[in-house]
Design a protein around this motif. Structure first.
Motif, short mmCIF file in Angstrom:
data_model
loop_
_atom_site.label_atom_id
_atom_site.label_comp_id
_atom_site.label_asym_id
_atom_site.label_seq_id
_atom_site.Cartn_x
_atom_site.Cartn_y
_atom_site.Cartn_z
N LEU A 61 0.84 -1.18 0.00
CA LEU A 61 0.00 0.00 0.00
C LEU A 61 0.89 1.24 0.00
CD1 LEU A 61 -2.41 -1.37 2.70
CD2 LEU A 61 -3.02 -0.93 0.32
N PHE A 65 -1.96 6.85 1.21
CA PHE A 65 -3.05 6.57 2.14
C PHE A 65 -2.80 7.26 3.48
CE2 PHE A 65 -3.98 2.90 -0.64
CZ PHE A 65 -5.35 3.08 -0.76
N GLY A 69 -4.94 10.05 5.20
CA GLY A 69 -5.37 9.81 6.57
C GLY A 69 -5.12 11.02 7.46
N ILE A 72 -7.85 13.53 7.09
CA ILE A 72 -9.05 13.12 7.80
C ILE A 72 -8.91 13.39 9.30
CG2 ILE A 72 -10.49 11.15 8.41
CD1 ILE A 72 -9.60 9.90 5.74
N ASP A 103 -17.84 7.11 10.59
CA ASP A 103 -18.18 8.12 9.58
C ASP A 103 -19.43 7.76 8.79
OD1 ASP A 103 -17.46 6.12 7.89
OD2 ASP A 103 -15.86 7.22 6.88
N ASN A 106 -17.66 3.24 8.18
CA ASN A 106 -16.57 2.48 8.77
C ASN A 106 -16.41 2.79 10.25
OD1 ASN A 106 -15.19 1.66 6.03
ND2 ASN A 106 -15.58 3.85 5.92
N VAL A 108 -13.44 2.79 12.91
CA VAL A 108 -11.99 2.68 12.98
C VAL A 108 -11.49 3.10 14.35
CG1 VAL A 108 -9.81 3.43 12.01
CG2 VAL A 108 -11.77 3.14 10.53
N GLN A 125 -4.75 3.73 15.22
CA GLN A 125 -5.30 3.23 13.97
C GLN A 125 -5.26 1.73 13.77
OE1 GLN A 125 -3.42 6.75 12.98
NE2 GLN A 125 -3.56 6.10 10.87
N GLY B 48 -16.37 3.07 0.48
CA GLY B 48 -15.97 3.61 1.77
C GLY B 48 -14.81 4.59 1.74
N VAL B 51 -17.26 9.77 1.93
CA VAL B 51 -18.42 9.73 2.80
C VAL B 51 -19.24 10.99 2.60
CG1 VAL B 51 -19.11 9.99 5.20
CG2 VAL B 51 -17.47 8.24 4.57
N ARG B 60 -16.80 14.06 2.03
CA ARG B 60 -15.59 14.00 2.85
C ARG B 60 -14.83 12.72 2.55
NH1 ARG B 60 -18.94 13.36 7.59
NH2 ARG B 60 -17.16 12.13 8.25
N LEU B 61 -13.57 12.69 2.94
CA LEU B 61 -12.78 11.48 2.78
C LEU B 61 -13.25 10.44 3.80
CD1 LEU B 61 -9.40 13.34 2.45
CD2 LEU B 61 -10.49 12.02 0.64
N GLY B 62 -13.32 9.20 3.39
CA GLY B 62 -13.84 8.15 4.26
C GLY B 62 -12.79 7.63 5.23
N LEU B 63 -13.26 7.11 6.33
CA LEU B 63 -12.36 6.59 7.36
C LEU B 63 -11.57 5.38 6.88
CD1 LEU B 63 -14.35 6.83 10.69
CD2 LEU B 63 -12.49 8.25 9.86
N ARG B 64 -12.01 4.80 5.77
CA ARG B 64 -11.26 3.65 5.28
C ARG B 64 -9.81 4.01 4.99
NH1 ARG B 64 -12.89 -0.33 0.28
NH2 ARG B 64 -11.26 -1.86 0.66
N PHE B 65 -9.59 5.26 4.62
CA PHE B 65 -8.21 5.70 4.41
C PHE B 65 -7.40 5.57 5.70
CE2 PHE B 65 -9.90 8.01 0.69
CZ PHE B 65 -8.96 7.62 -0.25
N LEU B 66 -8.01 5.93 6.81
CA LEU B 66 -7.34 5.80 8.10
C LEU B 66 -7.03 4.35 8.41
CD1 LEU B 66 -8.89 8.08 10.83
CD2 LEU B 66 -6.59 8.06 9.93
N SER B 67 -8.02 3.53 8.16
CA SER B 67 -7.88 2.11 8.44
C SER B 67 -6.74 1.52 7.62
CB SER B 67 -9.22 1.44 8.14
OG SER B 67 -9.06 0.11 7.80
N ILE B 68 -6.67 1.89 6.34
CA ILE B 68 -5.58 1.42 5.49
C ILE B 68 -4.26 2.02 5.95
CG2 ILE B 68 -4.66 1.44 3.14
CD1 ILE B 68 -7.55 1.28 2.13
#
Lengths: 245, 245
Positions: A61, A65, A69, A72, A103, A106, A108, A125, B48, B51, B60-68
């Motif tokens: 990845l 990202f 992040g 966010i 959100d 998700n 997190v 995270q 995801g 959002v 908005r940017l999704g929390l999945r970015f944080l998760s990744i």
DNA sequence: CTGCCTATTCCGGTATGTGGAACAAGGAAG
DNA sequence: CTTCCTTGTTCCACATACCGGAATAGGCAG
């Protein structure tokens, strides 16, 4: 847009346990043809979301990202407002405290305050399945049933004996959580670990959750309501401090 | 894959200053037709990455970015190994210390240790343009010219009087950095702020950079080499501790 | 050298994404 | 309340950009 769903499936292949994958691994995990996977990965490389050190190396990845992040995080109210109350809760209870954000799609986990001598370390995270954690269930319960149902369509992995793996069982439990105002995770994620959680609301919207976690021996039935009072009070306090900006 | 480049352009619209955007804002910033933007956003919502609280609200940017992002962090060696040496460097110099990581395509700042009384606060994940910071230039200089050239194709924004905005100027400076082993940012990003940086290497590959930052008055010419010695020593120490696992 | 494993390139058919134009849904102003 | 304007959203026929099987290239082990 079909291609983006492929992107999603490909991204899903990566995890903390397997952060580096070969083309064939990904093709197998997703069930997509190798050529297609290659094309998508190649394009993801172009835009910095996937990285490959040298040609013919494993895929990883991309740091983009992380960069996104950061955007966010700077926009989220919960982490800022939750840190202090969470630390206080940790000291009050003597137990580890988790904070997670939501959100609408998700859940997190973003902060974990742990008792470590007198200091509290912050780890960040991690991924959390929403149906088997104190925070996750608190969030699901705070949502309308219909919305909650959309969030649990994924596979039901059984982590322990107690993990809930049936939708109706889960929604029965969510009703209980709704009624009493807090969630309990009784060794559903990890053996020997219990956890009491509550949702954090901001302007009547669920934006996250907070929980205390610890070994079963320190979390007897009698102590649960005591902890629950502290957790819900902290959740309310965080919500309130967000309202005020 | 053309559609992914559109995704990239759309994601680029979001920033810490503008974390929430309307459809028209995005269409205008990217120059893409509104319909197209809408379709892409809609699909990003599905997976995801984007959002939208309610329909017709800002995106908005999704929390999945944080998760990744969490997956990436757990795979990176630099943050783990750099924290302690960075804190030590902060105490040695009495100045703020930055750590950033590099994955071959992006430079992302992940840690900032600041002198704040006796405590050091850690702020995370900010975006860094690579051509105008101590860490960024240290990384560029540590790469072959050809590779570095690919990383500076973006727009040259002039932050201060001293910001380098010409490619040949930059590469002239990179040659100097290469020769002496450390980079200097002399008010190139922010007025009144100087900074001394060095690249972190792992198995002969550049994986990040470290720098000390402070007000011009505390960074006279005479002190630069002294700081540079400490910074490069710390960078080498971090690289070494990574080698050993 | 040979075999086997990877990643990568090629290419014609067609499904897939395209974007102009029309549509709905709020908000602001009168 | 009505009007107007701005915003997000849906529709649809067209053609392009994606698809994926098969062939290629490149590395590593024996």
């Amino acid at each position: 847009m079909k291609s983006l769903h492929k992107v999603s499936r490909i991204l899903d292949c990566f995890s903390a346990e397997e952060p580096r994958l070969g083309l064939n691994d990904i093709a197998e995990k997703t069930g997509l043809p190798r050529t297609t996977v290659h094309r998508v990965l190649s394009s993801l490389k172009d835009i910095g979301l996937i990285v490959q050190d040298r040609n013919r190396d494993d895929y990883r990845l991309g740091l983009r990202f992380l960069s996104i992040g950061g955007i966010i995080l700077s926009d989220l109210d919960v982490p800022r407002h939750a840190r202090e109350p969470a630390a206080a809760l940790m000291h009050q209870t003597g137990e580890a405290v988790h904070i997670c954000v939501f959100d609408g799609g998700n859940v997190v986990s973003i902060d974990r305050h742990e008792m470590d001598g007198n200091r509290n370390e912050i780890v960040r995270q991690e991924r959390e399945p929403p149906y088997c954690t104190g925070t996750g269930k608190a969030i699901l319960a705070a949502l309308p049933d219909e919305t909650a149902r959309k969030l649990v369509v994924k596979e039901w992995k059984k982590f322990t004996e107690n993990t809930i793996t049936q939708e109706d069982r889960l929604f029965h439990e969510l009703a209980i959580i709704r009624a009493r105002g807090y969630s309990v995770d009784d060794e559903e994620r990890q053996n020997g670990i219990r956890c009491v959680g509550a949702a954090i609301r901001h302007q009547a919207r669920v934006v996250g959750a907070i929980s205390v976690t610890g070994p079963k021996q320190r979390f007897p039935e009698s102590r649960i309501p005591v902890l629950a009072d502290l957790v819900t009070a902290t959740a309310a306090r965080i919500g309130l401090s967000i309202e005020q900006g």
